[in-house]
Write a protein that holds these residues in place. Structure first.
Motif, PDB file in Angstrom:
ATOM      1  N   ARG A   1      15.779 -40.171  14.527  1.00 54.44           N
ATOM      2  CA  ARG A   1      15.776 -39.866  15.963  1.00 54.44           C
ATOM      3  C   ARG A   1      14.987 -40.931  16.737  1.00 54.44           C
ATOM      4  NH1 ARG A   1      13.536 -35.311  15.611  1.00 54.44           N
ATOM      5  NH2 ARG A   1      15.347 -33.904  15.706  1.00 54.44           N
ATOM      6  N   GLU A   2      13.879 -41.393  16.185  1.00 51.38           N
ATOM      7  CA  GLU A   2      13.066 -42.400  16.867  1.00 51.38           C
ATOM      8  C   GLU A   2      13.791 -43.740  16.983  1.00 51.38           C
ATOM      9  OE1 GLU A   2       9.472 -42.752  14.699  1.00 51.38           O
ATOM     10  OE2 GLU A   2       8.693 -40.769  15.262  1.00 51.38           O
ATOM     11  N   ARG A   3      14.647 -44.066  16.015  1.00 53.50           N
ATOM     12  CA  ARG A   3      15.268 -45.387  15.973  1.00 53.50           C
ATOM     13  C   ARG A   3      16.669 -45.429  16.558  1.00 53.50           C
ATOM     14  NH1 ARG A   3      11.625 -44.464  12.543  1.00 53.50           N
ATOM     15  NH2 ARG A   3      10.275 -46.088  11.654  1.00 53.50           N
ATOM     16  N   ALA A   4      17.282 -44.287  16.728  1.00 55.72           N
ATOM     17  CA  ALA A   4      18.685 -44.249  17.131  1.00 55.72           C
ATOM     18  C   ALA A   4      18.866 -44.610  18.602  1.00 55.72           C
ATOM     19  CB  ALA A   4      19.257 -42.861  16.865  1.00 55.72           C
ATOM     20  N   ARG A   5      19.978 -45.322  18.860  1.00 55.41           N
ATOM     21  CA  ARG A   5      20.404 -45.628  20.225  1.00 55.41           C
ATOM     22  C   ARG A   5      21.808 -45.070  20.422  1.00 55.41           C
ATOM     23  NH1 ARG A   5      19.168 -52.109  20.296  1.00 55.41           N
ATOM     24  NH2 ARG A   5      16.961 -52.041  19.680  1.00 55.41           N
ATOM     25  N   PRO A   6      22.197 -44.831  21.664  1.00 53.03           N
ATOM     26  CA  PRO A   6      23.561 -44.352  21.903  1.00 53.03           C
ATOM     27  C   PRO A   6      24.599 -45.311  21.306  1.00 53.03           C
ATOM     28  CG  PRO A   6      22.235 -44.126  23.888  1.00 53.03           C
ATOM     29  CD  PRO A   6      21.399 -44.902  22.914  1.00 53.03           C
ATOM     30  N   GLY A   7      25.554 -44.760  20.609  1.00 49.03           N
ATOM     31  CA  GLY A   7      26.608 -45.579  20.024  1.00 49.03           C
ATOM     32  C   GLY A   7      26.306 -46.088  18.635  1.00 49.03           C
ATOM     33  N   ASP A   8      25.104 -45.843  18.096  1.00 45.85           N
ATOM     34  CA  ASP A   8      24.768 -46.309  16.748  1.00 45.85           C
ATOM     35  C   ASP A   8      25.622 -45.606  15.704  1.00 45.85           C
ATOM     36  OD1 ASP A   8      22.875 -48.083  17.582  1.00 45.85           O
ATOM     37  OD2 ASP A   8      21.140 -46.925  16.918  1.00 45.85           O
ATOM     38  N   ALA A   9      25.909 -46.352  14.632  1.00 45.57           N
ATOM     39  CA  ALA A   9      26.556 -45.760  13.462  1.00 45.57           C
ATOM     40  C   ALA A   9      25.482 -45.409  12.438  1.00 45.57           C
ATOM     41  CB  ALA A   9      27.565 -46.726  12.866  1.00 45.57           C
ATOM     42  N   VAL A  10      25.770 -44.420  11.609  1.00 44.36           N
ATOM     43  CA  VAL A  10      24.874 -44.077  10.512  1.00 44.36           C
ATOM     44  C   VAL A  10      25.686 -44.100   9.232  1.00 44.36           C
ATOM     45  CG1 VAL A  10      25.242 -41.581  10.806  1.00 44.36           C
ATOM     46  CG2 VAL A  10      23.193 -42.404   9.637  1.00 44.36           C
TER      47      VAL A  10
ATOM     48  N   LEU B   1      25.137 -39.494  16.479  1.00 47.51           N
ATOM     49  CA  LEU B   1      25.461 -40.745  15.785  1.00 47.51           C
ATOM     50  C   LEU B   1      26.915 -40.723  15.332  1.00 47.51           C
ATOM     51  CD1 LEU B   1      22.243 -40.835  13.581  1.00 47.51           C
ATOM     52  CD2 LEU B   1      22.705 -42.367  15.505  1.00 47.51           C
ATOM     53  N   ARG B   2      27.494 -41.902  15.153  1.00 52.24           N
ATOM     54  CA  ARG B   2      28.826 -42.001  14.563  1.00 52.24           C
ATOM     55  C   ARG B   2      28.679 -42.171  13.055  1.00 52.24           C
ATOM     56  NH1 ARG B   2      31.538 -46.044  14.994  1.00 52.24           N
ATOM     57  NH2 ARG B   2      29.925 -47.535  15.648  1.00 52.24           N
ATOM     58  N   ASP B   3      29.524 -41.494  12.314  1.00 58.65           N
ATOM     59  CA  ASP B   3      29.517 -41.590  10.857  1.00 58.65           C
ATOM     60  C   ASP B   3      30.826 -42.281  10.437  1.00 58.65           C
ATOM     61  OD1 ASP B   3      29.361 -41.282   8.117  1.00 58.65           O
ATOM     62  OD2 ASP B   3      28.740 -39.184   8.184  1.00 58.65           O
ATOM     63  N   PRO B   4      30.844 -43.617  10.412  1.00 65.64           N
ATOM     64  CA  PRO B   4      32.115 -44.331  10.212  1.00 65.64           C
ATOM     65  C   PRO B   4      32.733 -44.139   8.835  1.00 65.64           C
ATOM     66  CG  PRO B   4      30.264 -45.863  10.137  1.00 65.64           C
ATOM     67  CD  PRO B   4      29.713 -44.546  10.580  1.00 65.64           C
ATOM     68  N   ALA B   5      31.953 -43.708   7.849  1.00 70.72           N
ATOM     69  CA  ALA B   5      32.504 -43.528   6.507  1.00 70.72           C
ATOM     70  C   ALA B   5      33.101 -42.152   6.301  1.00 70.72           C
ATOM     71  CB  ALA B   5      31.415 -43.776   5.457  1.00 70.72           C
ATOM     72  N   LEU B   6      32.815 -41.204   7.192  1.00 74.38           N
ATOM     73  CA  LEU B   6      33.198 -39.810   6.970  1.00 74.38           C
ATOM     74  C   LEU B   6      34.676 -39.584   7.266  1.00 74.38           C
ATOM     75  CD1 LEU B   6      31.997 -36.997   6.229  1.00 74.38           C
ATOM     76  CD2 LEU B   6      31.782 -36.596   8.696  1.00 74.38           C
TER      77      LEU B   6
ATOM     78  N   SER C   1      31.221 -51.739  14.191  1.00 72.77           N
ATOM     79  CA  SER C   1      29.966 -51.144  14.673  1.00 72.77           C
ATOM     80  C   SER C   1      28.957 -52.239  14.996  1.00 72.77           C
ATOM     81  CB  SER C   1      29.379 -50.202  13.620  1.00 72.77           C
ATOM     82  OG  SER C   1      30.310 -49.204  13.255  1.00 72.77           O
ATOM     83  N   PRO C   2      28.443 -52.298  16.215  1.00 73.61           N
ATOM     84  CA  PRO C   2      27.453 -53.334  16.544  1.00 73.61           C
ATOM     85  C   PRO C   2      26.089 -53.093  15.905  1.00 73.61           C
ATOM     86  CG  PRO C   2      27.800 -51.885  18.417  1.00 73.61           C
ATOM     87  CD  PRO C   2      28.810 -51.486  17.392  1.00 73.61           C
ATOM     88  N   ARG C   3      25.779 -51.824  15.616  1.00 73.54           N
ATOM     89  CA  ARG C   3      24.451 -51.507  15.095  1.00 73.54           C
ATOM     90  C   ARG C   3      24.582 -50.320  14.141  1.00 73.54           C
ATOM     91  NH1 ARG C   3      19.638 -48.785  16.883  1.00 73.54           N
ATOM     92  NH2 ARG C   3      17.743 -50.030  16.565  1.00 73.54           N
TER      93      ARG C   3
END
Length: 463
Positions: free
Chosen positions: A345-354, A375-380, A407-409
């Motif tokens: 939560r501390e490190r996440a930005r809008p649009g980040d992938a996890v 967060l977006r989960d691109p592998a799911l 994903s940019p980040r």
């Protein structure tokens, strides 16, 4: 002719026969269980599984159990009922284990009372309550404390030859975790000549077979993470076994015939089996610790020079006290999913992938849906609920590659350094893409996990 005593006098006499020591073992277990129950707000991944599965619908739990984790099915249904009644967070998650441990301590005292008298009962019940592994699982949202309570009380019912109740209680324990069936081997040493016990044992085995068939089919994905027993496992078994054999010298024979098989046979057999099929984890046979508690209670009660026992207890208070304090910290577990979620939560930005490396670490965020949803989960490919699984299903390696490159980040959740890497193609492509197409901005260690932030080249300095 004398008249019969009034009912009130009979009731008062019955109350007086209840020895004042009897509430002490379960009370001690309950107090120890409630002490630091929240563990500073920590929750480890196995408890997280309980939390998120128990919050599914009954239909969702049924669909899951057809694919995985059938061995914990009854426990999940029980916890579903708890959360439906009171969604009390960590307290609701762990209070059933506290209550079960208190019940188990009372059961150990009851067995000792029947076989060795009141003094032995008081000591044995209290010894069980203070054993560090017992304290550990008294504060854990998993089934092991409940299984221990069922096995201990089944042992007492065996001694009373209450075969119908014995069958029901032991079967409940087996359906909470099927390795409770190993207690039948221990009970055979005491009751194998009883026709009632043989019928009860056969009934338990027959009614457990459906669960056993399903769980054997699931064993590869359920227990595939296990290795063979380590030298530490064998050493711990040897130490507990040797201590129990020493305590058995001079203890009542009837008690020895109950306690020694209980401490030696279930874990010993499971460890031997695990040389071929790795199934051994010490918590699966937590109930075996009732054996040394019974023996310690009998020996301490019978000892003439009780000063030595008092001195030994005082000496043990220091290490046991330190161990007990440590057990009530998040550091006592393999990881802390809530701490991981807070760090994300501390490190996440809008649009980040996890991305989860490996995928089974998705559990770290499933119990914090507010963090995961942002967060977006691109592998799911399919969520846990939709796929009737614990951690969901993932896309093909090619689709994971394409989604990551778009994903940019990326925030990557990884095991601690030094852990073996999964060789599967999906995991390999995650590592390949992040190493070859992203810059590593930061790595932060959180209890049992690492959180790595990646950005496309030149993106780490972007705010």
């Amino acid at each position: 002719m004398e008249s019969a005593p009034p009912i009130r006098q009979l009731q008062e006499a019955a109350i007086r026969r209840i020895a004042p020591w009897r509430p002490l073992p379960p009370l001690l277990a309950a107090v120890l269980g409630l002490w630091g129950l929240e563990r500073d707000g920590g929750m480890w991944r196995d408890e997280s599984v309980t939390w998120q599965v128990a919050h599914r619908s009954l239909g969702g739990i049924r669909d899951l159990l057809g694919q995985v984790d059938a061995v914990h099915g009854l426990y999940y249904v029980l916890m579903h009922g708890v959360f439906q009644t009171w969604d009390g967070g960590l307290w609701a998650l762990r209070l059933p284990s506290v209550a079960a441990t208190a019940l188990a301590a009372a059961g150990v005292a009851a067995v000792a009372h029947r076989l060795a008298g009141e003094r032995a009962a008081l000591i044995a019940g209290c010894v069980y309550a203070v054993l560090p592994p017992v304290q550990m699982y008294a504060q854990e949202g998993r089934s092991y404390a409940l299984v221990a309570a069922a096995v201990v009380w089944a042992t007492y019912l065996m001694l009373r030859e209450r075969w119908a109740a014995y069958t029901v209680v032991l079967l409940i324990g087996c359906w909470l975790h099927e390795f409770a069936a190993l207690a039948l081997l221990a009970h055979a040493f005491t009751a194998r000549h009883s026709r009632g016990w043989r019928r009860s044992a056969a009934t338990v085995v027959v009614l457990l077979l459906p669960l056993a068939v399903v769980s054997v089919r699931q064993a590869h994905q359920q227990l595939g993470w296990l290795g063979r027993p380590s030298w530490q496992d064998w050493a711990a078994y040897a130490v507990v076994g040797a201590a129990s054999l020493l305590l058995a010298r001079g203890a009542p024979n009837d008690l020895v015939r109950v306690a020694l098989p209980l401490v030696l046979l279930p874990p010993g057999l499971l460890m031997v089996i695990s040389l071929v099929n790795p199934w051994y984890v010490d918590r699966y046979v937590l109930y075996a610790l009732a054996g040394p508690a019974l023996l310690a209670g009998a020996r301490a009660a019978a000892a003439r020079g009780r000063r030595a026992w008092v001195a030994a207890a005082v000496v043990l208070l220091v290490p046991f006290g330190l161990w007990s304090t440590w057990l009530r910290t998040p550091e006592s577990r393999k990881d802390d999913v809530l701490a991981v979620a807070a760090a994300v939560r501390e490190r996440a930005r809008p649009g980040d992938a996890v991305v989860f490396m490996p995928s089974r670490r998705r559990e770290w965020l499933l119990s914090s849906p507010d963090v995961y949803a942002g967060l977006r989960d691109p592998a799911l490919a399919a969520s846990p609920a939709a796929s009737h699984s614990l951690q969901g299903t993932e896309r093909s390696p090619e689709r994971i590659r394409a989604a990551l490159l778009a994903s940019p980040r990326v925030i990557a959740l990884l095991d601690p350094a030094g852990e073996p890497l999964d060789p599967y193609p999906r995991e390999a492509v995650k590592r390949e893409v992040l190493a070859g197409s992203f810059d590593l901005c930061s790595v932060t260690g959180v209890r049992g996990a690492r959180i790595a932030v990646y950005a496309r080249p030149g993106g780490c300095a972007t705010r």
